[in-house]
Design an enzyme around this catalytic site. Sequence first.
Site, short mmCIF file in Angstrom:
data_model
loop_
_atom_site.label_atom_id
_atom_site.label_comp_id
_atom_site.label_asym_id
_atom_site.label_seq_id
_atom_site.Cartn_x
_atom_site.Cartn_y
_atom_site.Cartn_z
N ASP A 23 61.44 39.49 74.34
CA ASP A 23 63.05 39.62 74.52
C ASP A 23 63.17 40.87 75.27
OD1 ASP A 23 65.69 38.60 72.95
OD2 ASP A 23 66.07 40.48 71.88
N SER A 24 64.81 40.32 75.37
CA SER A 24 65.75 41.60 76.33
C SER A 24 65.58 42.42 75.70
CB SER A 24 66.67 41.18 76.54
OG SER A 24 67.22 41.27 75.13
N TYR A 55 70.44 40.78 79.14
CA TYR A 55 70.08 39.41 79.72
C TYR A 55 70.84 38.52 80.18
CZ TYR A 55 65.00 40.20 80.29
OH TYR A 55 63.51 40.76 80.47
N GLY A 56 71.70 38.59 79.17
CA GLY A 56 72.94 37.64 78.80
C GLY A 56 74.04 37.22 79.80
N CYS A 86 64.28 35.63 73.13
CA CYS A 86 65.20 35.98 73.50
C CYS A 86 65.77 34.23 74.09
CB CYS A 86 65.35 36.40 75.10
SG CYS A 86 66.67 36.83 76.06
N ASN A 87 66.88 33.96 73.16
CA ASN A 87 67.50 32.92 73.66
C ASN A 87 68.41 32.44 74.47
OD1 ASN A 87 69.47 31.51 70.71
ND2 ASN A 87 68.62 33.45 70.83
N THR A 88 68.77 33.94 75.70
CA THR A 88 68.90 33.62 77.02
C THR A 88 67.57 33.49 78.14
OG1 THR A 88 70.29 35.15 76.90
CG2 THR A 88 69.78 34.88 78.88
N GLU A 165 73.79 46.67 67.58
CA GLU A 165 72.73 47.00 68.43
C GLU A 165 73.83 49.07 67.92
OE1 GLU A 165 71.17 47.36 71.91
OE2 GLU A 165 70.22 45.35 71.32
N CYS A 197 71.73 33.84 69.67
CA CYS A 197 71.44 34.74 70.14
C CYS A 197 71.45 35.69 69.19
CB CYS A 197 72.62 35.92 70.35
SG CYS A 197 72.81 37.26 71.38
N THR A 198 69.73 36.24 70.09
CA THR A 198 68.58 36.63 68.29
C THR A 198 69.61 37.67 67.91
OG1 THR A 198 68.82 38.67 70.57
CG2 THR A 198 66.32 37.47 69.98
N HIS A 199 70.86 38.75 68.12
CA HIS A 199 71.59 39.06 67.10
C HIS A 199 72.38 39.08 65.95
CE1 HIS A 199 69.88 41.90 70.75
NE2 HIS A 199 70.62 42.90 70.26
N1 DGL Z 1 68.52 38.54 73.14
C1 DGL Z 1 69.32 38.47 74.12
C2 DGL Z 1 69.63 36.53 73.25
O1 DGL Z 1 69.28 36.21 72.87
C3 DGL Z 1 71.03 38.75 73.57
C4 DGL Z 1 70.58 40.44 74.22
C5 DGL Z 1 71.11 40.33 75.85
O2 DGL Z 1 72.03 39.80 76.21
O3 DGL Z 1 69.80 40.23 76.34
O4 DGL Z 1 70.57 35.69 74.33
#
Ligand code: DGL
Length: 284
Positions: A23-24, A55-56, A86-88, A165, A197-199
């Site tokens: 993940d990012s 990453y988003g 990571c979704n992105t 976060e 999104c992961t969060h």
């Molecule tokens: N992990 C990213 C996602 O799931 C969220 C955090 C980021 O922007 O890197 O898209």
Amino acid sequence: MVRNMSNIEDREQKKYAPIGVFDSGVGGLTVAREIMRQMPHEKIVYFGDTARVPYGSKSKETVTKFSRQIVRFLQTQNVKAIVVACNTASAVALDEIEQEIDIPMIGVVKPGAKVAARTTRNGKIGVIGTESTIGSQVYSHYIKEIHPDAEVIGKACPLFVPLVEEGLLQDPVTDEIATRYLSELIDIDIDTLILGCTHYPLIRSTVGRIIGDKVTLVNPAYETAIELRNLLEQENLLNDREPRLGENQYSFYVSDAADRFKRFANAILKYGILSAKNVNIEEY
Ligand code: DGL
């Protein structure tokens, strides 16, 4: 003949290799947590790109370059499969990178899209995620492969990541921001909402309360772990052995701020993590 035997043995050994999850940053731990829960025998090597998060808000080219470096690092750890938590990165980089390697790779977008397409009754599906994920329209693409008539409404929620976060999981500030972000989805009467999104699974209760109980929330992490299990079974790569006493089942690597990562991980994982190691990811 000898060669075939050794192939079979290699395959048997490969079962016991770890799964790479990346993940990012810290968010992908929500996906790792689900894999740990559903497949307690599996070993995991987790990489969080804490030096280069988020990453988003980055371009496809940059996210693909970063993801490729992480995949190279995970290959040095002899992983048997890679989960793009990571979704992105799943939305913008996975298709390209999976063509380049010979180990199975799975992202979180397709599994999430699949559940949402099956869950909706009125065909109106909301997706919340980072700007890049929403801009890519990948969720919409995969949902429409299954449910061509679905109406998919994306909404970028960039402030959710820093709020999570900061640990503001149950906080009036998060409530206020969520109310603003979600109001247009409420107005168009969606009945299913993907936490893209992961969060976001970490603020699931806030999102659920504001969007209302008529809307079903979809957490792609859950379905991703199910698909991973199916994939490993198909490839005869499922680890059927109990972890040995004292064996290091989970390893964590980051590109920066290992202590901060460790604190976050210990707040969300049941299993207490003892160490996270720093890796210079630019070298890969
Ligand atoms: N992990 C990213 C996602 O799931 C969220 C955090 C980021 O922007 O890197 O898209």
